[in-house]
Every structure is written in structure tokens, then in C-alpha cells.
Design a protein around this motif. Structure first.
Motif, PDB file in Angstrom:
ATOM      1  N   THR A 106      32.088  34.116  -2.287  1.00  0.00           N
ATOM      2  CA  THR A 106      30.781  34.220  -2.948  1.00  0.00           C
ATOM      3  C   THR A 106      29.613  33.972  -1.992  1.00  0.00           C
ATOM      4  O   THR A 106      28.489  34.345  -2.302  1.00  0.00           O
ATOM      5  CB  THR A 106      30.699  33.251  -4.139  1.00  0.00           C
ATOM      6  N   GLN A 111      27.194  36.130 -11.762  1.00  0.00           N
ATOM      7  CA  GLN A 111      26.590  35.071 -10.970  1.00  0.00           C
ATOM      8  C   GLN A 111      26.717  33.686 -11.592  1.00  0.00           C
ATOM      9  O   GLN A 111      26.535  32.687 -10.920  1.00  0.00           O
ATOM     10  CB  GLN A 111      25.113  35.383 -10.717  1.00  0.00           C
ATOM     11  N   CYS A 133      35.252  31.584  -5.282  1.00  0.00           N
ATOM     12  CA  CYS A 133      35.671  31.426  -6.665  1.00  0.00           C
ATOM     13  C   CYS A 133      37.119  31.864  -6.726  1.00  0.00           C
ATOM     14  O   CYS A 133      37.460  32.958  -6.264  1.00  0.00           O
ATOM     15  CB  CYS A 133      34.809  32.277  -7.604  1.00  0.00           C
TER      16      CYS A 133
END
Length: 104
Positions: free
Chosen positions: A57, A2, A99
Motif C-alpha cells: 500500500t 483506501q 495489507c
């Protein structure tokens, strides 16, 4: 994962498509780089210089991968891989985040 630790983050954003897609470059201690980005609703075409692993994400993206004719949906937590020197398209109907990890 995370969050990233012990990294450098570029203050300046990479801005594409009149600000509808933005990202920040994250540089790790070993010199490797990834980008963290936000995509506003729309449809966009990108090209790769090197191989990439794109992880969604937040939100979701529909992706038209190279040499295919069908859009594939990727929800938060999923990922797809791209070879170097290819073009691909993404579209979304809600704000999405990603990401991007660069691979050789």
C-alpha cells in the motif's frame, strides 16, 4: 479501497523482528480478518499458515517467493499471492506498508 468501514481493530500490534515489522488485525462484520502492517528497512523471512494476498500500500517490497531464486519488486498498488504452509522472504530499503488478506 483506501479505508475499511464497520470493522474492529486490535489495540495490540503484532510485533516481529524486534519491532521492525508490525501489523494490526482488522476484523470485519462477517468474521474475516486482514492485517495492516509496516515494514522497516531490512530483510525478513515469514511463513504462512493459510493462503494470503499481500497488497503493497506504500513504498515497495522485494519478495523472494517460494520455490524461486529471483527477487521480484512490488511497488505500491501491486500485490502477490501466497499458498498456505510456505515460507517467503521480503526486503526493503525504505519504509513500506501492506495489507494482508487471508484466504482459504
Amino acid at each position: 479501497m483506501q479505508e475499511f468501514t464497520q470493522v474492529s481493530v486490535s489495540k495490540l500490534a503484532n510485533i516481529y523482528f524486534d519491532g521492525k515489522v508490525t501489523s494490526r488485525t482488522v476484523t470485519f462484520a462477517d468474521g474475516s480478518k486482514q492485517t495492516l502492517g509496516v515494514v522497516l528497512p531490512g530483510e525478513y523471512q515469514f511463513s504462512t499458515a493459510v493462503g494470503e494476498i499481500m497488497q503493497v500500500t506504500a513504498g515497495s517490497l522485494s519478495v523472494l517467493l517460494p520455490d524461486t531464486n529471483e527477487w521480484v519488486d512490488y511497488a505500491a498498488g501491486s500485490e502477490f499471492q501466497l499458498a498456505a504452509q510456505v515460507s517467503f522472504s521480503i526486503r526493503c530499503t525504505e519504509i513500506a506498508q501492506y495489507c494482508c488478506q487471508y484466504i482459504d
